[in-house]
Motif scaffolding. Structure first.
Motif, PDB file in Angstrom:
ATOM      1  N   HIS A  63      84.851  50.139  22.190  1.00 27.44           N
ATOM      2  CA  HIS A  63      85.684  49.779  23.201  1.00 27.44           C
ATOM      3  C   HIS A  63      86.657  50.925  23.496  1.00 27.44           C
ATOM      4  CE1 HIS A  63      88.091  48.179  26.968  1.00 27.44           C
ATOM      5  NE2 HIS A  63      88.818  47.558  25.436  1.00 27.44           N
ATOM      6  N   GLU A  87      81.581  46.559  19.355  1.00 29.64           N
ATOM      7  CA  GLU A  87      81.383  46.591  20.647  1.00 29.64           C
ATOM      8  C   GLU A  87      82.951  46.948  20.502  1.00 29.64           C
ATOM      9  OE1 GLU A  87      78.714  43.818  22.818  1.00 29.64           O
ATOM     10  OE2 GLU A  87      80.383  43.010  22.169  1.00 29.64           O
ATOM     11  N   GLY A 102      84.054  39.922  21.958  1.00 27.43           N
ATOM     12  CA  GLY A 102      82.527  41.269  21.520  1.00 27.43           C
ATOM     13  C   GLY A 102      82.676  40.812  20.449  1.00 27.43           C
TER      14      GLY A 102
END
Length: 241
Positions: free
Chosen positions: A223, A219, A215
Motif C-alpha cells: 500500500h 499489504e 491488513g
C-alpha cells in the motif's frame, strides 16, 4: 469473532475519541491493534469489552450484541487489562478460583486448567502466596491465567507482554498462536511493533480515532510502496498528523 460497525465515542461532546470505526476480526486470527498514545486504542478496547458504551454503532462478539445482551457477550471473551494490580490481598490460587467461580467453571475443569496454566507460566510455586508479594511480571502472569481459566473463545489482550520475562513472553505468544490456529480469535494491543510484525496475522493502525490502515504487513508495504519495517511505516503514518 469481533465485529465493530460505525462505532463512535466522544468525551464531553467535543472531539471524537473514536470516529465511525469499522473492524471485523474473524476466527483463526491474531489481530494486532496499534496506535500512538491518545489515538483511541484504549477507548476502542473499553467499548469492545463493554466497560463503556459507544455513542453510536454496534459491537458484536461471537454474534452476541454488547449493548442488547451484554452478559452473553461478555461470556465470550477473556480480557487482560493494561494493569495487573488487581485483588492484591488475595493469594494467587484464591484469585484463580474466584475467576473460575465468576464463569461457572467446574471444580474438575478449573483444577486441570489452573495446573496447566501455572505450569506453562512457571507459577506453581507461588500460587499460595499473596499477590501483593508478587513482582510485576508475576502479577501479569496471574491476571493472564485468571482470564484464560474459563477457556474463552475470544482473547482481548491489552499490552499483555509488559513486565513478562523472555520465557513467559515466548510462552504467551506461543499460546496466542495455538489459540488462533484452533479456530479462535486473539485481539492483541501492543506498542512493541517488532512483536506485532512477527506475531500478528493482520494489524490495524488507529490515529486520532480513525483507522489509518487494516491488513497484513505485506499489504501495508504494498500500500505504501515500500520495503521498510512496520516501525518505520508506523512512524511515518502517525507522527505529526
Amino acid at each position: 469473532m469481533i465485529n465493530l460497525t460505525n462505532v463512535t465515542k466522544s468525551y464531553g461532546g467535543n472531539v471524537a475519541a473514536v470516529s465511525n470505526l469499522n473492524l471485523t476480526i474473524p476466527r483463526g486470527e491474531i489481530f494486532g491493534f496499534l496506535g500512538p498514545n491518545g489515538a483511541g486504542k484504549t477507548t476502542t478496547i473499553k467499548m469492545i469489552t463493554g466497560i463503556i458504551a459507544p455513542d453510536q454503532g454496534e459491537v458484536i462478539i461471537n454474534d452476541k450484541d454488547m449493548l442488547k445482551n451484554p452478559l452473553e457477550a461478555k461470556k465470550q471473551f477473556g480480557y487482560v487489562p493494561d494493569s495487573p494490580d488487581l485483588f492484591l490481598r488475595l493469594k494467587g490460587l484464591e484469585y484463580l478460583n474466584f475467576m473460575a467461580d465468576m464463569y461457572d467453571v467446574s471444580k474438575s475443569e478449573r483444577q486441570a486448567r489452573i495446573n496447566t496454566l501455572a505450569s506453562r507460566f512457571d507459577m506453581m510455586h507461588a500460587l499460595n502466596d499473596p499477590i501483593q508479594s508478587y513482582s510485576h511480571g508475576m502479577r501479569q502472569k496471574t491476571v493472564i491465567m485468571g482470564v484464560l481459566v474459563h477457556n474463552p473463545e475470544v482473547w482481548i489482550l491489552d499490552e499483555p507482554l509488559t513486565g513478562l520475562d523472555p520465557k513467559s513472553s515466548y510462552t504467551l505468544k506461543e499460546m496466542m498462536r495455538e489459540h488462533a490456529d484452533s479456530g479462535k480469535t486473539v485481539f492483541f494491543s501492543t506498542h512493541v511493533l517488532e512483536v506485532a510484525e512477527k506475531v500478528c496475522d493482520r494489524i490495524a493502525i488507529i490515529n486520532k480515532g480513525v483507522i489509518q490502515f487494516c491488513g497484513t504487513f505485506k499489504e501495508m508495504q504494498e500500500h505504501f510502496k515500500t520495503n521498510e519495517s512496520m516501525e518505520k511505516i508506523f512512524l511515518e503514518m502517525t507522527v505529526n498528523e
